[in-house]
Design a protein around this motif. Structure first.
Motif, PDB file in Angstrom:
ATOM      1  N   VAL A  18      18.260  13.120  -0.616  1.00  0.00           N
ATOM      2  CA  VAL A  18      18.766  12.232  -1.668  1.00  0.00           C
ATOM      3  C   VAL A  18      18.264  10.821  -1.400  1.00  0.00           C
ATOM      4  N   GLU A  19      17.727  10.159  -2.427  1.00  0.00           N
ATOM      5  CA  GLU A  19      17.216   8.800  -2.290  1.00  0.00           C
ATOM      6  C   GLU A  19      17.669   7.964  -3.485  1.00  0.00           C
ATOM      7  N   PHE A  20      18.136   6.730  -3.210  1.00  0.00           N
ATOM      8  CA  PHE A  20      18.543   5.796  -4.255  1.00  0.00           C
ATOM      9  C   PHE A  20      17.466   4.722  -4.416  1.00  0.00           C
ATOM     10  N   LYS A  21      17.140   4.385  -5.657  1.00  0.00           N
ATOM     11  CA  LYS A  21      16.174   3.332  -5.950  1.00  0.00           C
ATOM     12  C   LYS A  21      16.772   2.387  -6.991  1.00  0.00           C
ATOM     13  N   ARG A  22      16.648   1.080  -6.748  1.00  0.00           N
ATOM     14  CA  ARG A  22      17.226   0.108  -7.683  1.00  0.00           C
ATOM     15  C   ARG A  22      16.451   0.076  -8.994  1.00  0.00           C
ATOM     16  N   CYS A  23      15.126  -0.070  -8.909  1.00  0.00           N
ATOM     17  CA  CYS A  23      14.246  -0.066 -10.096  1.00  0.00           C
ATOM     18  C   CYS A  23      14.695  -1.078 -11.152  1.00  0.00           C
ATOM     19  N   GLY A  24      15.109  -2.262 -10.693  1.00  0.00           N
ATOM     20  CA  GLY A  24      15.557  -3.284 -11.644  1.00  0.00           C
ATOM     21  C   GLY A  24      14.431  -3.855 -12.474  1.00  0.00           C
ATOM     22  N   ASN A  25      13.236  -3.901 -11.892  1.00  0.00           N
ATOM     23  CA  ASN A  25      12.081  -4.439 -12.616  1.00  0.00           C
ATOM     24  C   ASN A  25      11.057  -3.356 -12.920  1.00  0.00           C
ATOM     25  N   GLY A  26      11.519  -2.141 -13.110  1.00  0.00           N
ATOM     26  CA  GLY A  26      10.629  -1.027 -13.355  1.00  0.00           C
ATOM     27  C   GLY A  26      10.479  -0.163 -12.116  1.00  0.00           C
ATOM     28  N   ILE A  27       9.715   0.915 -12.241  1.00  0.00           N
ATOM     29  CA  ILE A  27       9.539   1.852 -11.133  1.00  0.00           C
ATOM     30  C   ILE A  27       8.463   1.327 -10.206  1.00  0.00           C
ATOM     31  N   GLU A  28       8.835   1.106  -8.947  1.00  0.00           N
ATOM     32  CA  GLU A  28       7.902   0.536  -7.977  1.00  0.00           C
ATOM     33  C   GLU A  28       7.236   1.631  -7.159  1.00  0.00           C
ATOM     34  N   SER A  29       6.248   1.214  -6.356  1.00  0.00           N
ATOM     35  CA  SER A  29       5.409   2.169  -5.623  1.00  0.00           C
ATOM     36  C   SER A  29       6.205   3.018  -4.648  1.00  0.00           C
ATOM     37  N   ASP A  30       7.275   2.435  -4.029  1.00  0.00           N
ATOM     38  CA  ASP A  30       8.018   3.199  -3.023  1.00  0.00           C
ATOM     39  C   ASP A  30       8.743   4.396  -3.625  1.00  0.00           C
ATOM     40  N   THR A  31       8.997   4.365  -4.931  1.00  0.00           N
ATOM     41  CA  THR A  31       9.607   5.533  -5.592  1.00  0.00           C
ATOM     42  C   THR A  31       8.647   6.721  -5.558  1.00  0.00           C
ATOM     43  N   TYR A  32       7.368   6.462  -5.806  1.00  0.00           N
ATOM     44  CA  TYR A  32       6.379   7.542  -5.789  1.00  0.00           C
ATOM     45  C   TYR A  32       6.098   8.016  -4.357  1.00  0.00           C
ATOM     46  N   GLU A  33       6.238   7.128  -3.385  1.00  0.00           N
ATOM     47  CA  GLU A  33       6.137   7.548  -1.980  1.00  0.00           C
ATOM     48  C   GLU A  33       7.232   8.553  -1.648  1.00  0.00           C
ATOM     49  N   THR A  34       8.441   8.315  -2.178  1.00  0.00           N
ATOM     50  CA  THR A  34       9.550   9.250  -1.962  1.00  0.00           C
ATOM     51  C   THR A  34       9.280  10.580  -2.649  1.00  0.00           C
ATOM     52  N   VAL A  35       8.723  10.538  -3.850  1.00  0.00           N
ATOM     53  CA  VAL A  35       8.357  11.784  -4.542  1.00  0.00           C
ATOM     54  C   VAL A  35       7.404  12.590  -3.673  1.00  0.00           C
TER      55      VAL A  35
END
Length: 503
Positions: A18-35
């Protein structure tokens, strides 16, 4: 996913899956690293619009649909993701009406990379994998093959310890109750029957496989095909920084089994125990299960050193593992999964192991008789079995420890005194036993966490990680477990509350 399920996940917090991402200014690169790391490990779930501590801030509702489209565009781009994948994010609302984007990522059938970098999931972190050995292990984990089946076409019968086969025939015959097919076979037939000689249909190669060499190979041959293979047996009771006794074992699995069992017999107490009317050696039973597991279920291509360690309050084995999930194994969630089925079958034929899964049940059963506590099975890239030890515990009498660590012999000697004195002693004994049972239910990590919380009840999970050195993912699993045991409670909210240790 409804809001109740979302709320329960937020309460538990980030984990290996399970991973939480803020993404307040859009989807950032670290989200895709988690994917990428989820694809390369056991899969998982990403929640966008959530802070690291589980607080939901949401993503802009009007931008959610565009964020989903951008997400799909990136993971479908072969210049960014290799190989590309197809995922279906969903837009959900929490109980307060915040917009959250949820993506479920299944484990990938191949090793994936993002921007030509391979990521793996370790606890609740995404880690870049650059070492050749670590990348090779990821490919092994993804392949639907067993490395024990690797054929060595130039290996010959003289590379094997054929002098062990007469002993093996006798062991198989005795274990089978007097009759076993191996007793009527010659050496070559026995090796073929055991699956140690075969042909790789994909390559056409024919010969002895890795299982044959690890089970029966001469020491120099084993060193040739598995140069990092070793089992390190250690005793650390007095000199905990180094060792009190040590044996480094690099021989075949059959003789390794005997030497590790003898090492356990040398350094562990053999407590008296009757099962029905038969005297059973708890020590031998427990060590047998631990040793057989670490020998037959390890990943022999890994450079990780397998260990058998005996300490004052516990003993454990650990070895490289081809993990299929991560976390604790219990009798309730046990799903037997053979790592080396040829070696495991050979062990079962000669009585070195029982049916798949029975070892876990036996250790849970007999560890309670031996130390009054349950073992731990930890599944991951490194597999561990941890068995608590208590030299003063007896199944017939419980723990003989008092508050100052000295046996209650004086109390037992005075049990013939007056009824009032006996009543007082019985009350004290019950209190001591309750305290002892509570202490033995706690692992060393749990005790360390409680010790830090006692000094700072408002401490955060990240500060606990920094103070104890225990990984954040492990802390997030231990805290709910301590609450379930009734040892720890939480007063107030997640952000402004504090912990309370129950006496």
């Amino acid at each position: 996913m409804d809001s109740k399920i979302l709320n329960s996940i937020l309460t538990i917090g980030e984990t290996v899956a399970v991973e939480f991402k803020r993404c307040g200014n859009g989807i950032e690169s670290d989200t895709y690293e988690t994917v990428c790391s989820f694809l390369n490990r056991f899969g998982g779930d990403i929640f966008m619009g959530v802070l690291d501590d589980g607080t939901v801030v949401g993503v802009p509702e009007k931008a959610a649909a565009d964020m989903v489209r951008n997400f799909i565009t990136v993971i479908s781009n072969p210049a960014l993701f290799s190989p590309t994948i197809y995922l279906t994010p969903e837009i959900i609302k929490d109980e307060q009406g915040h917009t959250v984007i949820h993506v479920h990522i299944p484990p990938g059938a191949e090793v994936h990379s993002y921007k030509k970098v391979i990521y793996d999931r370790v606890d609740d972190a995404d880690v870049k994998v650059t070492a050749t050995g670590a990348i090779a292990q990821m490919y092994i984990r993804k392949q639907n093959i067993f490395t024990e089946k690797k054929i060595f076409p130039y290996a010959k019968m003289e590379d094997l310890r054929l002098d062990l086969l007469p002993k093996i025939r006798v062991m198989a015959q005795n274990h089978a109750g007097g009759q076993h097919p191996w007793t009527a076979m010659d050496d070559q037939e026995l090796l073929k029957s055991a699956g140690l000689y075969g042909r790789d249909i994909a390559t056409g190669e024919e010969g002895y496989n890795l299982a044959a060499i690890m089970l029966l190979g001469k020491d120099d041959v084993i060193l040739n095909v598995a140069p990092v293979y070793v089992t390190d047996a250690l005793v650390r009771k007095v000199n905990v920084d180094r060792y009190d006794d040590r044996e480094i074992i690099r021989t075949n699995l059959i003789e390794s089994y005997d030497r590790l069992l003898e090492f356990g017999r040398k350094h562990l107490l053999d407590k008296f125990f009757l099962e029905d009317t038969v005297n059973k050696s708890l020590r031998n039973t427990i060590v047998r299960e631990m040793v057989s597991n670490t020998l037959m279920h390890r990943e022999f291509t890994s450079s990780y050193t397998a260990k058998f360690v005996i300490e004052k309050e516990r003993m454990y084995v650990e070895n490289a593992n081809r993990a299929w999930k991560e976390g604790y194994i219990t009798v309730d969630n046990l799903e037997p999964n053979p790592k080396n089925p040829i070696i495991a079958s050979f062990f079962r034929n000669i009585g070195y192991a029982d049916q798949l899964g029975s070892g876990v049940r036996n250790l849970f059963k007999y560890s309670k008789y031996y130390s009054g506590q349950e073992p731990q099975f930890v599944e991951g890239d490194v597999f561990r079995i941890i068995v608590p030890l208590d030299d003063e515990y007896s199944f017939d009498f419980g723990s003989m420890k008092s508050e100052n660590g000295i046996g209650d012999t004086n109390r037992l000697a005075n049990e013939t005194e007056s009824a009032d004195k006996m009543s007082t002693d019985a009350t004290r004994s019950a209190t001591d036993a309750t305290k002892s049972a509570t202490e033995h239910e706690l692992t060393e990590d749990e005790k360390r966490i409680l010790s830090v919380i006692k000094k700072n009840p408002r401490i955060t999970q990240k500060k606990l990680h920094e103070a104890t050195g225990i990984s954040l993912g492990t802390i997030k699993r231990i805290l709910p477990r301590l609450q379930a045991k009734g040892v720890l409670t939480r007063n107030g909210s997640r952000r402004s509350g504090q912990w309370k240790i129950q006496k």
